[in-house]
Design a protein around this motif. Sequence first.
Motif, PDB file in Angstrom:
ATOM      1  N   PRO A   7      25.788  38.867  48.515  1.00 49.34           N
ATOM      2  CA  PRO A   7      26.591  39.380  47.458  1.00 49.34           C
ATOM      3  C   PRO A   7      27.574  38.460  47.029  1.00 49.34           C
ATOM      4  O   PRO A   7      28.062  37.544  47.767  1.00 49.34           O
ATOM      5  N   ILE A   8      27.938  38.466  45.766  1.00 44.30           N
ATOM      6  CA  ILE A   8      29.068  37.571  45.226  1.00 44.30           C
ATOM      7  C   ILE A   8      30.111  38.440  44.607  1.00 44.30           C
ATOM      8  O   ILE A   8      30.135  39.657  44.427  1.00 44.30           O
ATOM      9  N   LEU A   9      31.242  37.744  44.403  1.00 50.66           N
ATOM     10  CA  LEU A   9      32.595  38.410  44.026  1.00 50.66           C
ATOM     11  C   LEU A   9      32.385  38.767  42.583  1.00 50.66           C
ATOM     12  O   LEU A   9      31.998  37.753  41.864  1.00 50.66           O
ATOM     13  N   ILE A  10      32.771  39.831  42.280  1.00 46.78           N
ATOM     14  CA  ILE A  10      32.934  39.964  40.717  1.00 46.78           C
ATOM     15  C   ILE A  10      34.025  39.072  39.939  1.00 46.78           C
ATOM     16  O   ILE A  10      33.602  38.772  39.017  1.00 46.78           O
ATOM     17  N   SER A  11      34.761  38.604  40.751  1.00 53.35           N
ATOM     18  CA  SER A  11      35.905  38.063  39.969  1.00 53.35           C
ATOM     19  C   SER A  11      35.494  36.587  39.829  1.00 53.35           C
ATOM     20  O   SER A  11      36.025  35.891  38.878  1.00 53.35           O
ATOM     21  N   SER A  12      34.295  36.159  40.287  1.00 55.85           N
ATOM     22  CA  SER A  12      33.791  34.725  39.940  1.00 55.85           C
ATOM     23  C   SER A  12      32.804  34.655  38.881  1.00 55.85           C
ATOM     24  O   SER A  12      32.506  33.599  38.480  1.00 55.85           O
TER      25      SER A  12
END
Length: 333
Positions: free
Chosen positions: A1-6
């Motif tokens: 999973p990756i951060l939405i903010s990125s």
Amino acid sequence: PILISSLTSEQQREIQEVLWVYKAKPGSDGLLERVKARLTLRGDLDKRPMRRLEAYAPVMHYLTMRVMIAVGIQDARVRFWQADCASAFPTAHVHRPSWIVIPPGFRCANNRGRVLPLLRNLYGGKVAGRVYYDYWVSVHVHLGFQPIHHDKAFLHIYKGDQFIRTCFHVDDGAYAQLGDELWAWYLKEINVYFKLTAKMLSFFLGVTYDIDYERGVVRMGQTAQVEKMLRALDMADCKPTVTPVPLNSKQPTAADAVDKGVDPDVDNFDMYQVLGFLNHLCGGTRPDISEALKILSKFGARYGLPHIERAKHLVRYLAGTKSFALEYKRVPG
């Protein structure tokens, strides 16, 4: 999973919601056979702009299937098959970069505010059907199959005196083939890309096929589909009729239609549901109802009690003739 903010603001617009979907699958008798679970995209929430052709996925015409059967049965060596592609849509890669939220059942504090990159083509997306169609056709063209203009869901290949013809509806396919060597080659090659299970044609898209290869006779019927319709419309115990339309009766017109809210009996009747069942039967094996259905179809959105009576009469006719079938025979010589 990756951060939405990125993700950039443009990339964040490509984030899609997901949903677990459970589907009851009927057998050839129209009764429950199994229940399937799928993780699907929420295409209804997808507001991304796209052209109509990006989402349109051609499917076979029933006429194409009937022609394939009628022509194939003329040669005693031809055999008919049906095939199902397991987890079909995810075999194709997505056409544009996308992300999905963490699926229900897998969400926890550690992945809050994160999304997953979408690599495969999940069911439910606006373009999912088209993505799979393009991949299915491209693989077959790569193997040497050729499409035709009349039906974008029909492909064929010839090798000497051997051939394979196939028409498909999404991830279900029907085949007519001549030549064991070519057929064995196809099953081996296609399973490099898809998980395809083939068996002798007997039940395909709601139509039952009774095939006598020795006598050269194919009988196509939809008895189970008629019974399914009767159960859905709560008309399983209706009194059958012998004609598609009442004899010596006046044809309902637009003047007989009423607005919603005027008559509770009209409001409680789902004409579109009935027309959906009738269209499926008419296109499959019941051309005898085509004239009555053509007239009734004009009143799908606005109708009255006379139209409802005409629709119920047609359903009762099918109840009394549910064993009717199309039959194709080998012509001598």
